[in-house]
Design an enzyme around this catalytic site. Structure first.
Site, PDB file in Angstrom:
ATOM      1  N   ARG A  91     -42.679-137.100 -28.641  1.00  0.00           N
ATOM      2  CA  ARG A  91     -41.362-136.519 -28.901  1.00  0.00           C
ATOM      3  C   ARG A  91     -40.499-137.501 -29.670  1.00  0.00           C
ATOM      4  NH1 ARG A  91     -38.117-134.042 -23.872  1.00  0.00           N
ATOM      5  NH2 ARG A  91     -38.024-136.176 -23.097  1.00  0.00           N
ATOM      6  N   ASP A 124     -29.406-134.397 -16.319  1.00  0.00           N
ATOM      7  CA  ASP A 124     -30.443-135.262 -16.898  1.00  0.00           C
ATOM      8  C   ASP A 124     -31.119-134.587 -18.092  1.00  0.00           C
ATOM      9  OD1 ASP A 124     -31.348-133.656 -14.575  1.00  0.00           O
ATOM     10  OD2 ASP A 124     -33.331-134.256 -15.265  1.00  0.00           O
TER      11      ASP A 124
HETATM   12  P1  AMP Z   1     -37.835-132.313 -15.759  1.00  0.00           P
HETATM   13  O1  AMP Z   1     -37.859-131.179 -14.808  1.00  0.00           O
HETATM   14  O2  AMP Z   1     -38.986-132.307 -16.726  1.00  0.00           O
HETATM   15  O3  AMP Z   1     -36.511-132.467 -16.451  1.00  0.00           O
HETATM   16  O4  AMP Z   1     -38.058-133.618 -14.896  1.00  0.00           O
HETATM   17  C1  AMP Z   1     -37.247-133.983 -13.811  1.00  0.00           C
HETATM   18  C2  AMP Z   1     -37.708-135.310 -13.257  1.00  0.00           C
HETATM   19  O5  AMP Z   1     -39.011-135.189 -12.695  1.00  0.00           O
HETATM   20  C3  AMP Z   1     -37.795-136.429 -14.274  1.00  0.00           C
HETATM   21  O6  AMP Z   1     -37.448-137.623 -13.654  1.00  0.00           O
HETATM   22  C4  AMP Z   1     -39.259-136.420 -14.636  1.00  0.00           C
HETATM   23  O7  AMP Z   1     -39.693-137.648 -15.149  1.00  0.00           O
HETATM   24  C5  AMP Z   1     -39.906-136.115 -13.303  1.00  0.00           C
HETATM   25  N1  AMP Z   1     -41.234-135.503 -13.464  1.00  0.00           N
HETATM   26  C6  AMP Z   1     -41.500-134.276 -13.915  1.00  0.00           C
HETATM   27  N2  AMP Z   1     -42.821-134.043 -13.917  1.00  0.00           N
HETATM   28  C7  AMP Z   1     -43.423-135.148 -13.471  1.00  0.00           C
HETATM   29  C8  AMP Z   1     -44.783-135.545 -13.252  1.00  0.00           C
HETATM   30  N3  AMP Z   1     -45.798-134.720 -13.485  1.00  0.00           N
HETATM   31  N4  AMP Z   1     -44.995-136.784 -12.760  1.00  0.00           N
HETATM   32  C9  AMP Z   1     -43.976-137.618 -12.508  1.00  0.00           C
HETATM   33  N5  AMP Z   1     -42.693-137.315 -12.685  1.00  0.00           N
HETATM   34  C10 AMP Z   1     -42.400-136.102 -13.170  1.00  0.00           C
HETATM   35 MG    MG Z   2     -35.817-133.554 -17.890  1.00  0.00          MG
END
Ligand code: AMP
Ligand code: MG
Length: 477
Positions: A172, A248
């Site tokens: 990205r 976030d």
């Molecule tokens: P997101 O829902 O993608 O905005 O992610 C929310 C949080 O969850 C962020 O801190 C991400 O880095 C973490 N996160 C999402 N998916 C994973 C994963 N498969 N392993 C570790 N952390 C994750």
């Molecule tokens: Mg996110």
């Protein structure tokens, strides 16, 4: 073309916010996509493109010496609940790269565990990676500020979600990965000097016109708010629903970021929401501006310590936030009135509102309803609205006030193609089930020029049939 330049300004200046963290190698990477157009803009080195060395880099298996991978810390409100530590749980920043006069972040997403992974595996599944690739590039094609996709690879490994799925990694590119949640993380470290250094960095990187102001932090709030208000207005004008507008997932640069359960509305209904996890519709289409303001209030809180004592800072920040709605509406009506070929006067706004009401009443596709206005004759519009009496009246009223020359220009304003949910779903399903990327590639090609209607792409113009309809989207983490 300029030459390739790289740096690590954020990680170097903020060791408390960026942690060295290498990607975890994968067993059998293979190409999904490489974005040559974007690579050219970055003057990306020829030997690191669609080559073995490129594959090794974009899979995280072998990094050139200029890469210094870091996982970035951030906090955030998720569905209004504050989480003091989120951070890059499955992503690493490779470095910053020059794009013309600007610097952009290059990040691997899905590259393995980091200090912020908590219980997660640090990986991404193929579906969400293809989805982010398609939708972020489509948003770029539509002229929306957005993170970009430089590359996508499969890992040759599976990730366990509800079932075992092929793993993938997205590369990205973003103006930066600094989020409202990053500012919240810094605030919670409770170190005034660091907070000020962080905000100064945001100014240098994204709002250089504020450099030199003796009290730039209130202005920073204004500027971030302006960009976010305009961005959300533009989403609204395209029927885009982000789906997970947690703090976030909101950038300080004003780019759209984190294409999880996002989707484009088809039949116009302001309460539309797709995200499986958004049961109460917090992030529904019509709530997006209010959430934008809510998130800006969270950003304002991070600036308060830099605005002087409480008696002064709170009223100042509040006064800025009170302008959000006005700024948003100004942009919204500008975008919307442009879609019917008129300047944003009160009467044009009324005409837009009447048209939206018609779409709502007759369940007409939002994108097509605006697209057919560019036709110059009413034949497609008539079919779309079933030649209803109220539509005829509206069309007549509109024709009275719009000039034919402007109508002809509307095909450059109202897209023919958007990443419709069922099309994205088809691209993903075919890739998941048989590894066939034909449809993914076709969609990419169509969405790169969303204003150019082509006879061979008739199917992609149409909203989903009842059998094709996708009513729920998933975060895909
Ligand atoms: P997101 O829902 O993608 O905005 O992610 C929310 C949080 O969850 C962020 O801190 C991400 O880095 C973490 N996160 C999402 N998916 C994973 C994963 N498969 N392993 C570790 N952390 C994750
Ligand atoms: Mg996110």
């Amino acid at each position: 073309m300029t030459s390739f330049h790289h740096r690590h300004s954020y990680a170097t200046r903020f060791p408390r916010l960026a942690f060295p963290c290498a990607p975890t190698p994968v067993t059998a990477p293979q190409w999904l996509a490489f974005n040559h157009v974007l690579a050219d803009e970055l003057a990306w080195p020829a030997d690191l493109r669609d080559s073995d060395a490129g594959l090794a880099l974009f899979s995280g298996n072998q990094l050139p010496s200029w890469v210094k991978p870091h996982a970035l810390a951030y906090a955030g409100h998720q569905f209004a609940q504050f989480v003091p530590q989120l951070g890059d749980g499955r992503a690493v920043l490779l470095g910053e790269v020059a794009q013309g006069e600007d610097w952009v972040d290059v990040q691997l997403k899905g590259s393995g565990r980091t200090p912020f992974s908590r219980g997660g595996d640090g990986r991404a599944a193929l579906g969400p990676v293809l989805r982010e690739y398609l939708v972020s590039e489509a948003m770029h094609g539509l002229g929306v500020p957005t993170t970009r996709a430089l590359a996508a690879v499969v890992t040759g490994e599976t990730v366990q979600r509800e079932t075992a799925l092929p793993g993938a990694i997205l590369t990205r590119v973003a103006a930066s990965h600094l989020r409202v949640g990053t500012a919240q993380y810094v605030l919670h470290l409770n170190q005034l000097e660091l907070l000020q250094q962080f905000m100064d960095y945001v100014i240098e990187r994204h709002y250089p016109s504020l450099i030199g102001f003796s009290k730039p932090y209130l202005k920073l709030l204004e500027h971030v708010q302006n960009r976010q208000a305009k961005l959300i207005a533009q989403w609204m004008s395209l029927g885009f629903i982000h789906g997970v507008m947690n703090t976030d997932n909101m950038t300080l640069s004003g780019e759209t970021i984190d294409y999880g359960p996002c989707a484009f509305m088809e039949a116009y209904d302001p309460t539309t929401s797709f995200s499986f996890i958004d049961k109460r519709g917090r992030y529904a289409y019509h709530n997006q501006p209010a959430i934008g303001l809510w998130n800006m209030a969270r950003f304002a809180e991070t600036l308060l310590p830099l605005l002087g004592d409480e008696a002064a800072s709170v009223p100042q920040a509040t006064a800025v936030l009170e302008d959000f709605q006005t700024i948003y509406e100004k942009h919204y009506w500008q975008f919307m009135c442009t879609k019917i070929g008129l300047p944003a006067t009160p009467s044009a706004q009324q005409l837009v509102q009447r048209y939206l009401n018609l779409m709502h009443a007759h369940q007409v596709d939002f994108t097509l309803a605006f697209r057919v206005l560019a036709d110059g004759d009413a034949s497609r519009a008539k079919i779309l609205f079933n030649d209803q009496e109220d539509w005829r009246l509206w069309y007549h009223d509109w024709q009275q006030v719009v000039s034919p020359a402007t109508v002809a220009q509307l095909r450059h304003v109202n897209p023919a193609y958007i990443p419709r949910n069922h099309l994205v779903a088809r691209a993903i399903t075919e890739a998941e089930q048989t590894g066939d990327l034909t449809y993914f590639n076709r969609l990419q090609q169509i969405l790169a020029e969303p204003f150019t209607e082509r006879p061979q792409w008739q199917e992609e113009l149409q909203p989903a049939s009842p059998e094709q309809q996708v009513t729920q989207t998933f975060c895909g983490t």
